[in-house]
Design a protein around this motif. Structure first.
Motif, mmCIF file in Angstrom:
data_model
loop_
_atom_site.group_PDB
_atom_site.id
_atom_site.type_symbol
_atom_site.label_atom_id
_atom_site.label_comp_id
_atom_site.label_asym_id
_atom_site.label_seq_id
_atom_site.Cartn_x
_atom_site.Cartn_y
_atom_site.Cartn_z
ATOM 1 N N ALA A 196 -1.671 77.199 21.711
ATOM 2 C CA ALA A 196 -1.406 77.385 20.285
ATOM 3 C C ALA A 196 -1.665 76.120 19.477
ATOM 4 O O ALA A 196 -2.096 76.192 18.319
ATOM 5 C CB ALA A 196 0.035 77.846 20.081
ATOM 6 N N ALA A 197 -1.387 74.964 20.058
ATOM 7 C CA ALA A 197 -1.514 73.695 19.330
ATOM 8 C C ALA A 197 -2.879 73.048 19.499
ATOM 9 O O ALA A 197 -3.120 71.971 18.952
ATOM 10 C CB ALA A 197 -0.419 72.731 19.782
ATOM 11 N N GLY A 198 -3.774 73.690 20.268
ATOM 12 C CA GLY A 198 -5.052 73.051 20.552
ATOM 13 C C GLY A 198 -4.851 71.742 21.269
ATOM 14 O O GLY A 198 -5.501 70.734 20.974
ATOM 15 N N TYR A 297 -4.448 61.844 21.882
ATOM 16 C CA TYR A 297 -4.185 62.744 20.755
ATOM 17 C C TYR A 297 -3.734 64.113 21.254
ATOM 18 O O TYR A 297 -2.758 64.683 20.739
ATOM 19 C CB TYR A 297 -5.451 62.872 19.909
ATOM 20 N N ARG A 298 -4.420 64.638 22.268
ATOM 21 C CA ARG A 298 -4.040 65.955 22.794
ATOM 22 C C ARG A 298 -2.652 65.914 23.422
ATOM 23 O O ARG A 298 -1.845 66.833 23.230
ATOM 24 C CB ARG A 298 -5.084 66.426 23.809
ATOM 25 N N ILE A 299 -2.352 64.851 24.155
ATOM 26 C CA ILE A 299 -1.034 64.756 24.793
ATOM 27 C C ILE A 299 0.062 64.657 23.732
ATOM 28 O O ILE A 299 1.111 65.309 23.847
ATOM 29 C CB ILE A 299 -0.997 63.554 25.755
ATOM 30 N N LEU A 300 -0.167 63.871 22.697
ATOM 31 C CA LEU A 300 0.854 63.725 21.659
ATOM 32 C C LEU A 300 1.011 65.008 20.840
ATOM 33 O O LEU A 300 2.117 65.323 20.381
ATOM 34 C CB LEU A 300 0.513 62.540 20.754
ATOM 35 N N ARG A 301 -0.076 65.758 20.658
ATOM 36 C CA ARG A 301 0.065 67.078 20.023
ATOM 37 C C ARG A 301 0.893 68.005 20.905
ATOM 38 O O ARG A 301 1.689 68.810 20.404
ATOM 39 C CB ARG A 301 -1.312 67.700 19.770
ATOM 40 N N TYR A 302 0.720 67.884 22.202
ATOM 41 C CA TYR A 302 1.525 68.675 23.151
ATOM 42 C C TYR A 302 2.997 68.308 23.023
ATOM 43 O O TYR A 302 3.865 69.196 22.939
ATOM 44 C CB TYR A 302 1.013 68.408 24.567
ATOM 45 N N VAL A 303 3.297 67.016 22.968
ATOM 46 C CA VAL A 303 4.687 66.574 22.809
ATOM 47 C C VAL A 303 5.269 67.117 21.512
ATOM 48 O O VAL A 303 6.397 67.638 21.481
ATOM 49 C CB VAL A 303 4.772 65.033 22.848
#
Length: 734
Positions: A196-198, A297-303
């Motif tokens: 959902a968050a890409g 960036y992807r990991i922090l969007r996941y967090v």
């Protein structure tokens, strides 16, 4: 003991919920989708009015506030499917106790997570057949494999709940947290957050400790919150046994009010663990693993997506009709951060321990139903281990700290590690017993070495460089290895070729991974010391299996010659639960016997008794009583698995005689392992206070030591990693 009224606690809510603007679109879409899947065909399970009251559109709009309308529709359909599955399974199989029919039903669901599914026969299958092709094309094969695994966990582990209902059994707390992660579905929710968050996690990093702990602490917090909201519905109305409040009532013998407090304290501690991991473990992880800006960036969007889910999930729980309303909303919408949340379990309290406290504790008599047998080569192993340890340099002064040895020959004789190895493998040959004893000596020496060499200086960089070098002494294929520079390296350089010479590459990889887990866990301990942080209870139990080296010694047992246990059988709930229970028993025994040594003489933070003292705000004796109760419950669970669950599993899969004999041998080895470890703790001279002294503070003495000289020290350490031409398998002696 149930209370006449149920009151929700004061929840820790560090993030405000936000609402997706496409809420009404999702509500309209998912209502039509559920009808098309046939989810309203049986009014005993669902009808349209009941589904609207539960309002899964609101749940997903809260938990995924930023995704576009099409994505929100897809995510909402997934949650409608999973909640319908839960209710369908309850009505069809849990109430009737139809275990055989339930297993067949669950096994069929696997076929719908494929490109060419069979013809669906019910709304659950129809929904999964529709959702799968709408979801997986946008993601990588790595994500797809992870999503299959967590979806299978969510469905298949429903049998765990059914088995407990069948025998009217309530789990012990450790088993409950582990199994609830699977059947509760929050790791599945975390995978949908990626979609959902890409924010798909990079495949090479998804298994790293910070990512794993973020996902697991998120999952535990979601489940514990749900247990608090669903207690009245599940326990009082449905007779459900899988709820942490009930688990605490039974395990601690307390009333519902106290069980609610314990559950909520654990929830708060897990939220603090999430925050701690994101703020203190992710940055060095990014550096250590050379994580690119795009990956960061992807990991922090996941967090961020997991944080949104926590806040939104709580908001939905307060609004949905799925859960019986309690006396007060337990923290309505918005943030709720009180002083008690910040200073209690998981918060500042975990950073306030004063080291070297003058503590004592009366040791209980741990429950042990298995006898100990000794190996006839015990005396030979004792003599050989002293000789080997001297050759490796375990009695020599340690470079970089004051000219003193960590061990002496007299100390090692008192430790009597051969006695432990003898009971663990009473049928081994003399050579095998000596090798096992040497591994115990190496692991124990390394466990003493890291705090002395790297701990006092809070030298995490040096410890990580040391681990990087140790990995080079464990080649999968023949390759040059460095020249050993200290006793830890020299011991591993000698042990590795003696151990893996006849192993196939897959077995070598498994054993190397177990050793790596152990040495990496030593760095985790050093990081906690640098922050003076007593670990969260769940993180501690799970990391304790690694710091104790239990995975390493069990890997050796799994790789025994002639063992014929298929890899997929090792991954079953029964064998995994059995091994974890055995590991926890041994680790907690060690915590009881080593408490005074570690807390009073070493300033240690990683001891289960201290962890329980910190979590409950109690004294040493009360903390020891909790640890004793936990290890007893884990032994009882081991006994139940081996006498009831495991035979049923082997019958269900129609295991051949060779597999049954191998499984029986594995069970016996674990029994020997636990019995030997307890007997060794009762006899070794490693732990009695009369054998102990306060160590001198270690200081770095090689090269510059003044202000601003850390770079010079790191450069000195890095120079140790220069390649050499020493052939693989070289065994150095002194």
């Amino acid at each position: 003991r149930l209370m006449s009224s149920y009151t929700l606690p004061d929840f820790y809510l560090p993030h405000p919920p936000r609402l997706n603007p496409h809420l009404e679109t999702a509500r309209v879409h998912t209502r039509a989708w559920a009808a098309a899947m046939g989810m309203f065909d049986d009014p005993d399970i669902w009808d349209e009015q009941r589904m609207e009251a539960m309002d899964y559109g609101l749940m997903c709009a809260y938990t995924h506030p930023d995704c576009p309308a099409t994505e929100l529709n897809l995510i909402t359909d997934w949650y409608v499917w999973v909640f319908y599955f839960d209710d369908h399974f309850l009505e069809t199989f849990k109430r009737s106790r139809d275990a055989e029919g339930a297993q067949a039903y669950l096994d069929r669901l696997d076929a719908f997570m494929a490109d060419v599914p069979p013809e669906p026969a019910n709304p659950v299958e129809r929904g999964l057949a529709d959702l799968w092709p709408r979801t997986v094309p946008a993601m990588s094969p790595s994500w797809r494999d992870r999503f299959v695994r967590v979806t299978r966990d969510l469905t298949q582990e429903s049998m765990w709940e059914l088995f407990h209902i069948e025998r009217d059994a309530v789990s012990n707390p450790i088993e409950y947290i582990e199994e609830r992660r699977k059947v509760g579905g929050a790791p599945w929710s975390a995978a949908l957050v990626e979609h959902a968050a890409g924010a798909e996690l990079p495949a090479r990093l998804a298994g790293g400790r910070p990512i794993r702990v973020l996902t697991e602490s998120f999952a535990d917090a979601v489940h514990l919150r749900n247990d608090l909201f669903s207690y009245e519905r599940e326990v009082r109305q449905e007779g459900e046994l899988s709820n942490c409040v009930l688990v605490c009532e039974r395990f601690f013998g307390c009333d519902t009010r106290q069980a609610v407090k314990i559950t909520n304290d654990l929830l708060t501690s897990r939220l603090h663990q999430f925050e701690h991991t994101a703020l203190t473990e992710l940055p060095p992880f990014f550096t250590d693993e050379a994580v690119s800006p795009a990956e960061q960036y992807r990991i922090l969007r996941y967090v961020g997506g997991l944080q949104d889910w926590q806040a939104g999930g709580h908001a939905w729980h307060t609004a949905s009709s799925r859960y019986t309303k309690a006396d007060r909303p337990g923290g309505a919408l918005g943030m709720n951060v009180s002083r008690a949340h910040l200073t209690g379990p998981g918060g500042l309290r975990n950073h306030t321990h004063i080291p070297y406290a003058e503590v004592t504790v009366r040791l209980p008599q741990p429950y042990m139903p298995f006898p100990v047998r000794d190996n006839p080569a015990l005396d030979a192993a004792r003599a050989a281990d002293v000789e080997w340890s001297a050759a490796m340099g375990f009695f020599d002064p340690v470079p970089g700290i004051p000219a003193t040895a960590l061990w002496t020959e007299q100390k090692l004789v008192g430790f009597d590690l051969a006695l432990c190895a003898s009971g663990i493998d009473p049928d081994a040959s003399a050579g095998e017993l000596i090798l096992a004893t040497n591994w115990l000596a190496w692991g124990t020496y390394g466990d003493d070495y890291y705090p002395q060499v790297f701990g006092a200086a809070h030298d995490l960089a040096g410890a990580k460089l040391a681990n990087r070098r140790l990995r080079r002494f464990m080649p999968i294929d023949p390759a040059p290895t460095p020249v050993p520079l200290n006793a830890v390296e020299r011991g591993l350089a000698d042990l590795w070729p003696r151990t893996v010479g006849s192993m196939p590459p897959e077995a070598r990889r498994a054993f190397r991974a177990a050793v790596e887990d152990m040495i990496d866990s030593w760095v985790w301990e050093l990081a906690n010391h640098a922050q003076n942080r007593v670990p969260d209870p769940i993180d501690y139990i799970e990391m304790r299996r690694r710091t104790f080296g239990s995975d390493m010694t069990m890997s050796l047992a799994r790789l025994a010659p002639g063992r014929r246990i298929p890899a997929e059988l090792y991954r079953t709930r029964e064998l995994t639960g059995m091994a974890n229970a055995a590991q926890d028993y041994a680790c907690l025994v060690n915590d009881l016997f080593s408490y005074e040594k570690e807390i009073r003489f070493e300033g240690e933070l990683h001891n289960g008794v201290l962890v329980m003292q910190t979590f409950f705000g109690c004294g040493p004796q009360e903390g020891a009583a909790v640890i004793d109760a936990l290890l007893t419950s884990r032994m009882r669970q081991f006994e139940h698995i081996t006498t009831v669950d495991l035979p049923a599993l082997l019958d269900r899969i129609e295991a051949c005689d060779a597999v049954r004999r191998s499984v029986a041998g594995y069970v016996t080895e674990l029994q020997d392992w636990m019995a030997a470890i307890l007997r060794w703790h009762q006899r070794t001279r490693r732990y009695p206070a009369c054998e102990l002294t306060h160590p001198t503070v270690a200081r770095w003495t090689q090269g510059p030591t003044g202000l601003g000289t850390v770079t010079a020290r790191l450069a000195s350490l890095a120079s140790f990693a220069a390649p050499s031409t020493v052939p693989a398998g070289w065994a150095g002696t002194r």
